[in-house]
Design a protein around this motif. Structure first.
Motif, PDB file in Angstrom:
ATOM      1  N   GLU A  84       0.808  -1.222   0.000  1.00 17.10           N
ATOM      2  CA  GLU A  84       0.000   0.000   0.000  1.00 17.10           C
ATOM      3  C   GLU A  84       0.841   1.272   0.000  1.00 17.10           C
ATOM      4  OE1 GLU A  84      -3.273   0.322  -0.167  1.00 17.10           O
ATOM      5  OE2 GLU A  84      -3.631  -1.827  -0.297  1.00 17.10           O
ATOM      6  N   ASP A  85       2.028   1.213   0.597  1.00 17.23           N
ATOM      7  CA  ASP A  85       2.855   2.413   0.756  1.00 17.23           C
ATOM      8  C   ASP A  85       4.022   2.450  -0.209  1.00 17.23           C
ATOM      9  OD1 ASP A  85       1.237   3.198   2.928  1.00 17.23           O
ATOM     10  OD2 ASP A  85       2.338   1.847   4.248  1.00 17.23           O
ATOM     11  N   ALA A  86       3.876   1.810  -1.362  1.00 15.12           N
ATOM     12  CA  ALA A  86       4.986   1.688  -2.308  1.00 15.12           C
ATOM     13  C   ALA A  86       5.467   3.044  -2.827  1.00 15.12           C
ATOM     14  CB  ALA A  86       4.585   0.795  -3.476  1.00 15.12           C
ATOM     15  N   ASP A  87       4.592   4.043  -2.833  1.00 14.60           N
ATOM     16  CA  ASP A  87       4.979   5.354  -3.352  1.00 14.60           C
ATOM     17  C   ASP A  87       5.539   6.282  -2.276  1.00 14.60           C
ATOM     18  OD1 ASP A  87       4.211   4.723  -5.949  1.00 14.60           O
ATOM     19  OD2 ASP A  87       2.131   5.299  -5.585  1.00 14.60           O
ATOM     20  N   ASP A  88       5.531   5.851  -1.031  1.00 16.17           N
ATOM     21  CA  ASP A  88       6.126   6.661   0.029  1.00 16.17           C
ATOM     22  C   ASP A  88       7.635   6.727  -0.151  1.00 16.17           C
ATOM     23  OD1 ASP A  88       3.617   6.987   1.004  1.00 16.17           O
ATOM     24  OD2 ASP A  88       3.890   5.796   2.810  1.00 16.17           O
ATOM     25  N   GLU A  89       8.262   7.693   0.496  1.00 19.19           N
ATOM     26  CA  GLU A  89       9.708   7.900   0.367  1.00 19.19           C
ATOM     27  C   GLU A  89      10.404   7.459   1.649  1.00 19.19           C
ATOM     28  OE1 GLU A  89       9.750  12.063  -0.391  1.00 19.19           O
ATOM     29  OE2 GLU A  89       8.881  11.874  -2.395  1.00 19.19           O
ATOM     30  N   TYR A  90      11.508   6.721   1.492  1.00  9.02           N
ATOM     31  CA  TYR A  90      12.213   6.172   2.648  1.00  9.02           C
ATOM     32  C   TYR A  90      13.718   6.389   2.503  1.00  9.02           C
ATOM     33  CZ  TYR A  90       7.904   3.591   3.655  1.00  9.02           C
ATOM     34  OH  TYR A  90       6.603   3.238   3.936  1.00  9.02           O
ATOM     35  N   MET A  91      14.379   6.651   3.648  1.00 14.02           N
ATOM     36  CA  MET A  91      15.821   6.821   3.673  1.00 14.02           C
ATOM     37  C   MET A  91      16.361   6.216   4.981  1.00 14.02           C
ATOM     38  SD  MET A  91      17.837   8.469   1.420  1.00 14.02           S
ATOM     39  CE  MET A  91      16.913   9.906   0.901  1.00 14.02           C
ATOM     40  N   TYR A  92      17.560   5.612   4.892  1.00  8.70           N
ATOM     41  CA  TYR A  92      18.171   4.976   6.063  1.00  8.70           C
ATOM     42  C   TYR A  92      19.644   5.370   6.129  1.00  8.70           C
ATOM     43  CZ  TYR A  92      13.948   2.166   6.071  1.00  8.70           C
ATOM     44  OH  TYR A  92      12.636   1.773   6.104  1.00  8.70           O
ATOM     45  N   TRP A  93      20.158   5.507   7.354  1.00  7.70           N
ATOM     46  CA  TRP A  93      21.548   5.868   7.583  1.00  7.70           C
ATOM     47  C   TRP A  93      22.198   4.848   8.511  1.00  7.70           C
ATOM     48  CZ3 TRP A  93      17.575   9.298   7.071  1.00  7.70           C
ATOM     49  CH2 TRP A  93      17.727  10.372   6.171  1.00  7.70           C
ATOM     50  N   PHE A  94      23.345   4.292   8.064  1.00  8.29           N
ATOM     51  CA  PHE A  94      24.053   3.252   8.810  1.00  8.29           C
ATOM     52  C   PHE A  94      25.489   3.689   9.112  1.00  8.29           C
ATOM     53  CE2 PHE A  94      20.853   1.142   6.243  1.00  8.29           C
ATOM     54  CZ  PHE A  94      20.302   0.189   7.104  1.00  8.29           C
ATOM     55  N   THR A  95      26.024   3.206  10.229  1.00  6.87           N
ATOM     56  CA  THR A  95      27.427   3.470  10.540  1.00  6.87           C
ATOM     57  C   THR A  95      28.309   2.678   9.573  1.00  6.87           C
ATOM     58  OG1 THR A  95      27.424   1.670  12.175  1.00  6.87           O
ATOM     59  CG2 THR A  95      27.001   3.902  12.984  1.00  6.87           C
ATOM     60  N   PRO A  96      29.381   3.270   9.046  1.00  3.04           N
ATOM     61  CA  PRO A  96      30.233   2.578   8.079  1.00  3.04           C
ATOM     62  C   PRO A  96      31.000   1.404   8.681  1.00  3.04           C
ATOM     63  CG  PRO A  96      30.518   4.953   7.945  1.00  3.04           C
ATOM     64  CD  PRO A  96      29.750   4.683   9.199  1.00  3.04           C
ATOM     65  N   ASP A  97      31.322   1.476   9.970  1.00  2.00           N
ATOM     66  CA  ASP A  97      32.163   0.437  10.559  1.00  2.00           C
ATOM     67  C   ASP A  97      31.350  -0.698  11.186  1.00  2.00           C
ATOM     68  OD1 ASP A  97      31.171   2.192  12.436  1.00  2.00           O
ATOM     69  OD2 ASP A  97      33.061   2.460  13.515  1.00  2.00           O
ATOM     70  N   THR A  98      30.418  -0.385  12.088  1.00  2.00           N
ATOM     71  CA  THR A  98      29.665  -1.421  12.797  1.00  2.00           C
ATOM     72  C   THR A  98      28.342  -1.772  12.117  1.00  2.00           C
ATOM     73  OG1 THR A  98      28.601   0.252  14.205  1.00  2.00           O
ATOM     74  CG2 THR A  98      30.653  -0.732  15.000  1.00  2.00           C
ATOM     75  N   ARG A  99      27.958  -1.013  11.104  1.00  2.00           N
ATOM     76  CA  ARG A  99      26.731  -1.249  10.338  1.00  2.00           C
ATOM     77  C   ARG A  99      25.475  -1.227  11.221  1.00  2.00           C
ATOM     78  NH1 ARG A  99      28.248   0.847   6.209  1.00  2.00           N
ATOM     79  NH2 ARG A  99      29.456  -0.299   4.647  1.00  2.00           N
ATOM     80  N   GLN A 100      25.471  -0.322  12.166  1.00  2.00           N
ATOM     81  CA  GLN A 100      24.283  -0.132  12.988  1.00  2.00           C
ATOM     82  C   GLN A 100      23.369   0.921  12.356  1.00  2.00           C
ATOM     83  OE1 GLN A 100      23.533  -2.101  15.612  1.00  2.00           O
ATOM     84  NE2 GLN A 100      25.394  -3.160  14.962  1.00  2.00           N
ATOM     85  N   LEU A 101      22.071   0.685  12.430  1.00  2.00           N
ATOM     86  CA  LEU A 101      21.099   1.648  11.932  1.00  2.00           C
ATOM     87  C   LEU A 101      20.987   2.797  12.923  1.00  2.00           C
ATOM     88  CD1 LEU A 101      18.821   2.510   9.996  1.00  2.00           C
ATOM     89  CD2 LEU A 101      17.263   1.079  11.341  1.00  2.00           C
ATOM     90  N   LYS A 102      21.240   4.010  12.473  1.00  2.00           N
ATOM     91  CA  LYS A 102      21.240   5.171  13.362  1.00  2.00           C
ATOM     92  C   LYS A 102      20.024   6.067  13.165  1.00  2.00           C
ATOM     93  CE  LYS A 102      24.285   6.008  15.727  1.00  2.00           C
ATOM     94  NZ  LYS A 102      24.591   5.620  17.107  1.00  2.00           N
TER      95      LYS A 102
END
Length: 248
Positions: free
Chosen positions: A145-163
């Motif tokens: 249903e939300d395919a047209d919504d906009e999404y962005m994610y930011w991760f740490t380069p070293d530990t790959r944690q979602l911030k």
């Protein structure tokens, strides 16, 4: 048809896979968890290619127990163990509500879904921290249903944690920036809470601009997204429908 993958797509998938592994979420295709979110209990299960997402709560006045069960066949609402008659509009709303909570509870595992098209946008800086930035789109046939919504994610380069993560409706409407906090390990997986920020007056803004607004102190703290009593469960065979006891 899906367009041929670019190097930016491949880089993004590699980051998501590494982040999923760092969070201990690789086995979520055969797993069950429960948690409390605000005034409701939730249960997640995936096994043998099927899923069952549940939520339930007791009305403090009537003592009625309402239970929503969303699986591959759709959503059914029960009240005191009996199927409730609801409109299709409500069924869709309840389904979206249950799915949304589960979707964000186990990030970034869900970003490995075949319907997801991730694109690596390079490095971005939020609160002085350099992070890898990934934009998410969905295939038109399986994006939901939300395919047209906009999404962005930011991760740490070293530990790959979602911030951080951000999302909005098309055109930047109702933008949100979620800031991860209280990161902890529970039964082998990483769980996060979030501070949920929005723009003044909930004004439309590109999600790419939200980090700069956040750094400048322009965003408002709208709410806290806190998962409580997170616990791993045994995968069960039945779907726990009808009047069956709720097996947490």
């Amino acid at each position: 048809m899906r367009a041929p993958e670019t190097e930016a797509n491949r880089q993004a998938r590699a980051i998501i896979e590494a982040a999923t592994a760092a969070a201990g979420l690789e086995g979520m295709n055969e797993a069950a968890f429960a948690f409390r979110f605000r005034d409701k209990e939730y249960r997640y299960q995936q096994t043998n290619g099927t899923f069952t997402y549940e939520r339930w709560w007791t009305d403090s006045t009537t003592t009625e127990v309402t239970r929503d069960v969303l699986d591959n066949n759709g959503l059914v609402r029960y009240i005191d163990g009996k199927i409730a008659v609801i409109t299709e509009k409500k069924r869709k709303a309840y389904s979206n509500s249950v799915n949304s909570v589960i979707y964000f509870a186990f990030m970034p595992w869900v970003l490995n879904d075949p319907a997801v098209i991730p694109t690596y946008l390079g490095r971005d800086t939020i609160k002085g921290e350099v992070l890898d930035q990934i934009e998410i789109a969905f295939t038109t046939d399986n994006g939901g249903e939300d395919a047209d919504d906009e999404y962005m994610y930011w991760f740490t380069p070293d530990t790959r944690q979602l911030k951080y993560l951000a999302y909005s409706h098309p055109g930047g409407k109702a933008p949100r920036l979620r800031e991860a906090n209280n990161e902890r390990e529970v039964d082998g997986i990483i769980v996060r809470d979030y501070h949920n920020w929005n723009t003044p007056g909930n004004k439309a803004r590109s999600i790419k601009e939200l980090p700069a607004g956040f750094d400048a102190g322009e965003l408002n703290l709208l709410s806290e997204i806190n998962l409580e009593e997170v616990r791993r469960l045994e995968v069960r065979e039945d779907r726990q429908r009808g009047g069956a006891a709720i097996n947490q």
